[in-house]
Scaffold this motif. Sequence first.
Motif, PDB file in Angstrom:
ATOM      1  N   GLU A   1      34.245  22.665  40.885  1.00  0.00           N
ATOM      2  CA  GLU A   1      34.282  24.082  41.234  1.00  0.00           C
ATOM      3  C   GLU A   1      33.018  24.474  41.999  1.00  0.00           C
ATOM      4  O   GLU A   1      33.072  25.246  42.961  1.00  0.00           O
ATOM      5  CB  GLU A   1      34.424  24.926  39.968  1.00  0.00           C
ATOM      6  CG  GLU A   1      35.798  24.819  39.319  1.00  0.00           C
ATOM      7  CD  GLU A   1      35.876  25.583  38.016  1.00  0.00           C
ATOM      8  OE1 GLU A   1      34.836  26.138  37.593  1.00  0.00           O
ATOM      9  OE2 GLU A   1      36.955  25.624  37.410  1.00  0.00           O
TER      10      GLU A   1
ATOM     11  N   GLY B   1      40.942  31.258  44.909  1.00  0.00           N
ATOM     12  CA  GLY B   1      39.894  31.155  43.902  1.00  0.00           C
ATOM     13  C   GLY B   1      39.919  32.319  42.926  1.00  0.00           C
ATOM     14  O   GLY B   1      39.734  32.135  41.715  1.00  0.00           O
ATOM     15  N   GLU B   2      40.154  33.524  43.437  1.00  0.00           N
ATOM     16  CA  GLU B   2      40.235  34.697  42.566  1.00  0.00           C
ATOM     17  C   GLU B   2      41.437  34.596  41.625  1.00  0.00           C
ATOM     18  O   GLU B   2      41.357  34.972  40.452  1.00  0.00           O
ATOM     19  CB  GLU B   2      40.331  35.964  43.411  1.00  0.00           C
ATOM     20  CG  GLU B   2      39.050  36.290  44.181  1.00  0.00           C
ATOM     21  CD  GLU B   2      39.177  37.556  44.994  1.00  0.00           C
ATOM     22  OE1 GLU B   2      40.224  38.234  44.864  1.00  0.00           O
ATOM     23  OE2 GLU B   2      38.248  37.880  45.754  1.00  0.00           O
ATOM     24  N   LYS B   3      42.541  34.087  42.145  1.00  0.00           N
ATOM     25  CA  LYS B   3      43.744  33.913  41.321  1.00  0.00           C
ATOM     26  C   LYS B   3      43.476  32.928  40.185  1.00  0.00           C
ATOM     27  O   LYS B   3      43.825  33.181  39.026  1.00  0.00           O
ATOM     28  CB  LYS B   3      44.896  33.415  42.189  1.00  0.00           C
ATOM     29  CG  LYS B   3      46.183  33.090  41.425  1.00  0.00           C
ATOM     30  CD  LYS B   3      47.271  32.647  42.383  1.00  0.00           C
ATOM     31  CE  LYS B   3      48.565  32.306  41.651  1.00  0.00           C
ATOM     32  NZ  LYS B   3      48.427  31.083  40.831  1.00  0.00           N
TER      33      LYS B   3
ATOM     34  N   LEU C   1      40.622  32.173  38.886  1.00  0.00           N
ATOM     35  CA  LEU C   1      39.661  32.760  37.956  1.00  0.00           C
ATOM     36  C   LEU C   1      40.353  33.723  37.002  1.00  0.00           C
ATOM     37  O   LEU C   1      40.084  33.719  35.788  1.00  0.00           O
ATOM     38  CB  LEU C   1      38.562  33.488  38.734  1.00  0.00           C
ATOM     39  CG  LEU C   1      37.444  34.125  37.897  1.00  0.00           C
ATOM     40  CD1 LEU C   1      36.721  33.061  37.080  1.00  0.00           C
ATOM     41  CD2 LEU C   1      36.455  34.859  38.803  1.00  0.00           C
ATOM     42  N   ASP C   2      41.254  34.544  37.524  1.00  0.00           N
ATOM     43  CA  ASP C   2      41.997  35.483  36.676  1.00  0.00           C
ATOM     44  C   ASP C   2      42.860  34.729  35.659  1.00  0.00           C
ATOM     45  O   ASP C   2      42.961  35.133  34.492  1.00  0.00           O
ATOM     46  CB  ASP C   2      42.882  36.386  37.537  1.00  0.00           C
ATOM     47  CG  ASP C   2      42.072  37.385  38.353  1.00  0.00           C
ATOM     48  OD1 ASP C   2      40.902  37.623  37.997  1.00  0.00           O
ATOM     49  OD2 ASP C   2      42.604  37.911  39.354  1.00  0.00           O
ATOM     50  N   GLU C   3      43.479  33.639  36.102  1.00  0.00           N
ATOM     51  CA  GLU C   3      44.314  32.855  35.195  1.00  0.00           C
ATOM     52  C   GLU C   3      43.471  32.213  34.096  1.00  0.00           C
ATOM     53  O   GLU C   3      43.888  32.149  32.935  1.00  0.00           O
ATOM     54  CB  GLU C   3      45.065  31.778  35.979  1.00  0.00           C
ATOM     55  CG  GLU C   3      46.153  32.333  36.891  1.00  0.00           C
ATOM     56  CD  GLU C   3      46.813  31.254  37.728  1.00  0.00           C
ATOM     57  OE1 GLU C   3      46.221  30.149  37.846  1.00  0.00           O
ATOM     58  OE2 GLU C   3      47.902  31.503  38.274  1.00  0.00           O
TER      59      GLU C   3
ATOM     60  N   ALA D   1      39.639  32.027  49.427  1.00  0.00           N
ATOM     61  CA  ALA D   1      38.954  32.964  48.531  1.00  0.00           C
ATOM     62  C   ALA D   1      39.955  33.648  47.597  1.00  0.00           C
ATOM     63  O   ALA D   1      39.683  33.833  46.405  1.00  0.00           O
ATOM     64  CB  ALA D   1      38.191  34.002  49.348  1.00  0.00           C
ATOM     65  N   CYS D   2      41.111  34.002  48.134  1.00  0.00           N
ATOM     66  CA  CYS D   2      42.154  34.624  47.306  1.00  0.00           C
ATOM     67  C   CYS D   2      42.658  33.651  46.242  1.00  0.00           C
ATOM     68  O   CYS D   2      42.898  34.038  45.094  1.00  0.00           O
ATOM     69  CB  CYS D   2      43.313  35.089  48.185  1.00  0.00           C
ATOM     70  SG  CYS D   2      42.920  36.492  49.263  1.00  0.00           S
TER      71      CYS D   2
ATOM     72  N   LYS E   1      40.707  33.374  32.843  1.00  0.00           N
ATOM     73  CA  LYS E   1      40.238  34.404  31.910  1.00  0.00           C
ATOM     74  C   LYS E   1      41.260  34.710  30.824  1.00  0.00           C
ATOM     75  O   LYS E   1      40.892  35.087  29.708  1.00  0.00           O
ATOM     76  CB  LYS E   1      39.897  35.681  32.681  1.00  0.00           C
ATOM     77  CG  LYS E   1      38.625  35.587  33.515  1.00  0.00           C
ATOM     78  CD  LYS E   1      38.369  36.888  34.257  1.00  0.00           C
ATOM     79  CE  LYS E   1      37.087  36.814  35.071  1.00  0.00           C
ATOM     80  NZ  LYS E   1      36.840  38.072  35.841  1.00  0.00           N
TER      81      LYS E   1
ATOM     82  N   GLY F   1      33.066  32.220  51.061  1.00  0.00           N
ATOM     83  CA  GLY F   1      32.019  33.177  50.730  1.00  0.00           C
ATOM     84  C   GLY F   1      31.361  33.761  51.958  1.00  0.00           C
ATOM     85  O   GLY F   1      31.899  33.740  53.059  1.00  0.00           O
TER      86      GLY F   1
END
Length: 223
Positions: free
Chosen positions: A87, A133-135, A137-139, A130-131, A141, A95
């Motif tokens: 990661e 990566g955000e997905k 990260l949300d999963e 980037a999108c 959490k 970024g």
Amino acid sequence: WTSYADKADWIFCLVRTDKTNKYQGISFLLFDMMTPGVTTKPIKLISGNSPFCETFFDNVVVPKTQIVGELNRGWDVAKYLLGHEREMISGAGGGDRLNAIGAVVARNGLEDPILRAELAQFDVDALAYACMGEKFLDEAKVGRGHPAQPNMIKYVGTELNKRRHELLMAAGGATALEWDSERTNGGSPSRSWLRTKANSIEGGTSEVMLNVVAKRILELPGA
């Protein structure tokens, strides 16, 4: 290689502690770098830097109290660390570093339509990355993250970073090839470009990442 081994105080090794168990007979062992028999030798890279080292262990003895986790279960610890390492390495692909491409284009007044199109495609791919990566990260959490996801983002992120520097070199023209000059800050573009070649090797090669994605995420049959 071992990253910055010549500057480290401690190092870990995966050591065979049970020859009868191929997959579980490995332990995660810590070594003090001052332990007798532990030596390092920096490796000079094509970029001119030496962040990696050969590490030698000659008749080294350490206490078994320095085992991390359970005996013979070191691969479990290593896989967890590998996920974080991949990661971290993948973060090089996107970024705010995307601004560097825009700065080069604005400064050079780039007119090549093909290169401009490639830069635009890179921006689109970087935003998509980037999108993604955000997905992920949300999963993670909410406890829905797939354990093989770091392999996917490591592959995409490192390949994206290599493309980024290829484009920067192309946009920089002949000036970007200068190895030692004030206007390139000591050859920063070319040295950084050469450094990215290691991105798809360190932390697991791109080929290994694709194999893991194929087997564990896409669940494709083996050869």
